[in-house]
Design a protein around this motif. Structure first.
Motif, mmCIF file in Angstrom:
data_model
loop_
_atom_site.group_PDB
_atom_site.id
_atom_site.type_symbol
_atom_site.label_atom_id
_atom_site.label_comp_id
_atom_site.label_asym_id
_atom_site.label_seq_id
_atom_site.Cartn_x
_atom_site.Cartn_y
_atom_site.Cartn_z
ATOM 1 N N LYS A 166 -30.634 -102.421 -52.386
ATOM 2 C CA LYS A 166 -30.095 -101.533 -53.688
ATOM 3 C C LYS A 166 -30.724 -100.022 -53.251
ATOM 4 N N PRO A 167 -29.747 -99.465 -52.281
ATOM 5 C CA PRO A 167 -30.378 -98.380 -51.703
ATOM 6 C C PRO A 167 -30.618 -97.253 -52.778
ATOM 7 N N THR A 168 -31.675 -96.288 -52.381
ATOM 8 C CA THR A 168 -31.874 -95.249 -53.356
ATOM 9 C C THR A 168 -30.984 -93.851 -52.928
ATOM 10 N N VAL A 169 -30.355 -93.274 -53.771
ATOM 11 C CA VAL A 169 -29.631 -92.130 -53.637
ATOM 12 C C VAL A 169 -30.020 -90.904 -54.280
ATOM 13 N N GLY A 170 -30.092 -89.833 -53.546
ATOM 14 C CA GLY A 170 -30.472 -88.420 -54.025
ATOM 15 C C GLY A 170 -29.443 -87.493 -53.837
ATOM 16 N N LEU A 171 -29.193 -86.515 -54.741
ATOM 17 C CA LEU A 171 -28.321 -85.458 -54.578
ATOM 18 C C LEU A 171 -28.942 -84.186 -53.878
ATOM 19 N N LEU A 172 -28.598 -83.703 -53.027
ATOM 20 C CA LEU A 172 -29.443 -82.487 -52.465
ATOM 21 C C LEU A 172 -28.955 -81.296 -52.914
ATOM 22 N N ASN A 173 -30.279 -80.635 -53.660
ATOM 23 C CA ASN A 173 -30.139 -79.416 -54.565
ATOM 24 C C ASN A 173 -31.196 -78.559 -54.217
ATOM 25 N N VAL A 174 -31.193 -77.183 -54.857
ATOM 26 C CA VAL A 174 -32.376 -76.261 -54.586
ATOM 27 C C VAL A 174 -33.124 -76.516 -55.695
ATOM 28 N N GLY A 175 -34.566 -76.595 -55.335
ATOM 29 C CA GLY A 175 -35.323 -77.074 -56.467
ATOM 30 C C GLY A 175 -36.321 -75.746 -57.165
ATOM 31 N N THR A 176 -36.094 -74.657 -56.752
ATOM 32 C CA THR A 176 -36.655 -73.563 -57.383
ATOM 33 C C THR A 176 -36.385 -73.445 -58.699
ATOM 34 N N GLU A 177 -37.326 -73.001 -59.442
ATOM 35 C CA GLU A 177 -37.146 -72.971 -60.974
ATOM 36 C C GLU A 177 -36.012 -71.750 -61.644
ATOM 37 N N GLU A 178 -35.724 -70.760 -60.658
ATOM 38 C CA GLU A 178 -34.991 -69.697 -61.360
ATOM 39 C C GLU A 178 -33.583 -70.039 -60.861
ATOM 40 N N ILE A 179 -33.214 -71.030 -60.059
ATOM 41 C CA ILE A 179 -31.728 -71.343 -59.871
ATOM 42 C C ILE A 179 -31.944 -72.983 -60.248
ATOM 43 N N SER B 131 -36.830 -64.198 -36.717
ATOM 44 C CA SER B 131 -35.511 -63.864 -37.271
ATOM 45 C C SER B 131 -35.619 -63.851 -38.769
ATOM 46 N N ILE B 132 -34.756 -63.102 -39.538
ATOM 47 C CA ILE B 132 -34.666 -62.743 -40.906
ATOM 48 C C ILE B 132 -33.473 -63.514 -41.341
ATOM 49 N N VAL B 133 -33.757 -64.677 -42.204
ATOM 50 C CA VAL B 133 -32.635 -65.270 -42.922
ATOM 51 C C VAL B 133 -32.655 -65.028 -44.506
ATOM 52 N N LEU B 134 -31.510 -64.804 -44.903
ATOM 53 C CA LEU B 134 -31.304 -64.336 -46.265
ATOM 54 C C LEU B 134 -29.887 -64.830 -46.731
ATOM 55 N N ASP B 135 -29.571 -65.342 -47.907
ATOM 56 C CA ASP B 135 -30.770 -65.363 -49.160
ATOM 57 C C ASP B 135 -30.863 -66.927 -49.059
ATOM 58 N N VAL B 136 -32.510 -66.851 -49.287
ATOM 59 C CA VAL B 136 -32.970 -68.335 -49.012
ATOM 60 C C VAL B 136 -33.043 -69.003 -50.494
ATOM 61 N N GLY B 137 -32.505 -68.434 -51.511
ATOM 62 C CA GLY B 137 -32.634 -69.181 -52.767
ATOM 63 C C GLY B 137 -32.715 -68.267 -54.243
ATOM 64 N N ALA B 138 -32.152 -67.019 -53.996
ATOM 65 C CA ALA B 138 -32.292 -66.152 -55.138
ATOM 66 C C ALA B 138 -31.165 -66.607 -56.068
ATOM 67 N N THR B 139 -30.069 -66.896 -55.363
ATOM 68 C CA THR B 139 -28.846 -67.077 -56.173
ATOM 69 C C THR B 139 -28.013 -68.120 -55.751
ATOM 70 N N ASN B 227 -31.350 -72.201 -48.805
ATOM 71 C CA ASN B 227 -32.471 -72.458 -49.398
ATOM 72 C C ASN B 227 -32.511 -74.141 -48.534
ATOM 73 N N ILE B 228 -31.345 -74.723 -48.560
ATOM 74 C CA ILE B 228 -31.486 -76.349 -47.788
ATOM 75 C C ILE B 228 -31.797 -75.892 -46.312
ATOM 76 N N ALA B 229 -30.947 -75.001 -45.990
ATOM 77 C CA ALA B 229 -31.538 -74.773 -44.454
ATOM 78 C C ALA B 229 -33.090 -74.624 -44.097
ATOM 79 N N LEU B 230 -33.555 -73.764 -44.946
ATOM 80 C CA LEU B 230 -35.053 -73.324 -44.979
ATOM 81 C C LEU B 230 -35.865 -74.519 -45.164
ATOM 82 N N LYS B 231 -35.697 -75.489 -46.175
ATOM 83 C CA LYS B 231 -36.453 -76.544 -46.415
ATOM 84 C C LYS B 231 -36.376 -77.685 -45.521
ATOM 85 N N THR B 232 -34.742 -77.832 -45.043
ATOM 86 C CA THR B 232 -34.849 -78.937 -44.060
ATOM 87 C C THR B 232 -35.606 -78.501 -42.585
#
Lengths: 352, 352
Positions: A166-179, B131-139, B227-232
């Motif tokens: 029964k594989p575990t499944v996650g949805l890829l998302n950004v985890g920072t609070e502000e977004i 290098s500089i990568v933006l935006d990594v998660g502001a919006t 953000n996903i690129a940075l965390k990956t």
């Protein structure tokens, strides 16, 4: 005919698979003058290969639309896919032009009932073993329902290839609070939770760094970010490999250390080898198509064929059918219960 | 007050910077009872620090909205940002709660005229340098014009911190044939090309694996995939570090090799160290705010402060102002020339 090396790699790879999966048999599509002499060189393939001569081979740089127009019906790629459609083959494997393969597979096999779009699933090495990430680039963007479909498709593949019950499944998302994440991702999470599927365990959101950790068996995302995650990880692995080479050749001591630890380095190289991250799998169609990395060597292509074998042997298509039906039933039940609630509350209001 | 270690790391880090950047002076905001004794321990900071006692310190787990409500005006984080607004400080650095810092910075400093949204820019180590990568998660999400803004902001930062005269800029996209990329990304590419900005060299699209290769100085993308690129990439680096540890401790020979090559391994560890990928920079506001990694050690926080110093010293804000104005002028000229063309062709039609 596809990939950087064509039948020079594909046929010897089949010979390896023939030894390791003795009950596998192969339908091979290609240009006779090139392919047949190679087949004849491999005694292990005797009686296991049925060869079909194809008029055309799709080039690696051909545009999907052009490939479809010129190669429909008569190219080796099309004919291999068609063999799945006609039930002659259980699964199709190609190292050819990805775009052409996707276009032909979608056109020939069509999407499965209940699914609106195919996805490409990648096997991703993690510190715990392997995970499945999808979609890594079949389409850009996905709505909530499509993400749920990907979860179901990925879970079916995980049960067939990773041996997870029964594989575990996650949805890829950004985890920072502000977004707080994409709306579609949040909605998909809600839908999976409510469906309470017996085929998977919903873990919740995961972030990019969770992929390599192996936090979940299946990571679900839409094709744009999935493709960027996959390529970024490949790039990072190559970058660190170069750092390692530079570091090890810097001094006499480090060179000596390298010689002593060569076995360990070989093992490391093997684990970091992006060619081994093989077998992008097209899911969601009426049949499974496995895309091998174009640059795969014999062992890499053999790994893709064995992945395809495992998926056929473990009846992935049946599992997918069952799971999609189950989701649709629960979704309908859910919709009905909402309608019922509405009716009840309307009734109550009327009583007042 | 922020970060995993608070002033125990921040103050010694300032002492390091004071030695390496002798003309830097510091305004320090925090709770006197905790911070002042540490400042007094560092002779090198004598005469270089102005300390301000703050009533409140924002907690690392506080929600941005809550932090803004409770910390506005009286928290050390707010007061440090306000010092930039009032022109008392050239730049603000914090290791605190990212969400709160972004919310407060946006609220207090506001976005720069001509820019609708701030971005977080990351310094990304590559095989060529950085290098500089933006935006990594502001919006999440960005339209074409916002991507163009990010290109201009990133190029200004590259000129100030990487020493690139006319930095190369790429738009992050997916490269497979069958999907031709997001509409907004394509449109942004068109707009940058047409603007013919003197502040940057437009390279075109890049893929995820181009980031680590250092194909361009500035990689532009919207916050979700960034953000996903940075965390990956972070996850992949950690994963390979673990592979390496496992490989090196497997046999006596590999352990001996490890001992001999220890210097090389230390060098490798330093290059792979995700704590060094420090200094997420908030761009697009009326002032620069540098976010240090919460887990940064003394050297990590010092690196963030030095990045901030370099940006102030190299007048990034002025460059951004100049470049945004130039783009708007060229955009207006472009719009006018289209209008002219339309008028001309209408005139011609009328002549007929």
């Amino acid at each position: 005919m596809g990939g950087d090396h064509g039948p020079e790699v594909v046929i010897p790879a089949l010979a390896r698979v023939a030894e390791r999966r003795p009950d596998a048999t192969f339908l091979v599509f290609g240009q006779a003058a090139i392919v047949q002499p190679i087949i004849e060189k491999h005694a292990r393939l005797k009686g296991k290969v049925k060869f079909f001569d194809s008029e055309i081979a799709i080039r690696m740089d051909e545009k999907p639309s052009q490939a479809l127009r010129q190669g429909r019906g008569k190219s080796s790629m099309w004919q291999a896919i068609e063999a799945v459609k006609n039930g002659e083959a259980d699964v199709c494997v190609s190292a050819g032009n990805t775009g052409a393969l996707m276009a032909m597979a979608t056109f020939c096999l069509r999407t499965r009932p209940g699914i609106s779009r195919p996805a490409i699933a990648a096997l991703w090495p993690t510190v715990k073993g392997e995970s499945i990430v999808l979609d890594v680039g079949a389409t850009i963007g996905a709505d909530a329902r499509q993400l749920v479909d990907y979860a179901i498709l990925g879970a079916a593949m995980a049960r067939a290839t990773l041996g997870a019950d029964k594989p575990t499944v996650g949805l890829l998302n950004v985890g920072t609070e502000e977004i707080k994440g994409q709306e579609e991702v949040k909605k998909a999470g809600q839908m999976i939770k409510e469906a309470q599927l017996s085929s998977l365990t919903y873990h919740g959101f995961v972030e990019g760094n969770d992929i390599g950790k192996g936090t979940v068996d299946v990571v679900v995302t839409e094709g744009f970010s999935g493709n960027i995650a996959l390529k970024t990880a490949e790039g990072t692995a190559r970058q660190i490999a170069q750092y390692l080479r530079e570091a090890m050749s810097r001094s006499l001591l480090s060179k000596m250390g390298y010689v002593l630890a060569r076995g360990a380095f070989n093992r490391l190289r093997e684990r970091m080898d992006v060619r081994k991250v093989n077998g992008g799998v097209f899911l969601g169609l009426n049949g499974i198509v496995v895309k091998s990395h174009g640059g795969a060597d014999e062992e890499g292509f053999a790994a893709a064929v064995e992945l395809a074998y495992d998926m056929a042997r473990n009846r992935v298509m049946e599992r997918i059918g069952h799971d999609i039906d189950a989701f649709q039933a629960s979704d309908a039940a859910h919709a009905a219960s909402i309608a019922q609630d509405d009716a009840t509350s309307t009734g109550k209001q009327e009583e007042k």
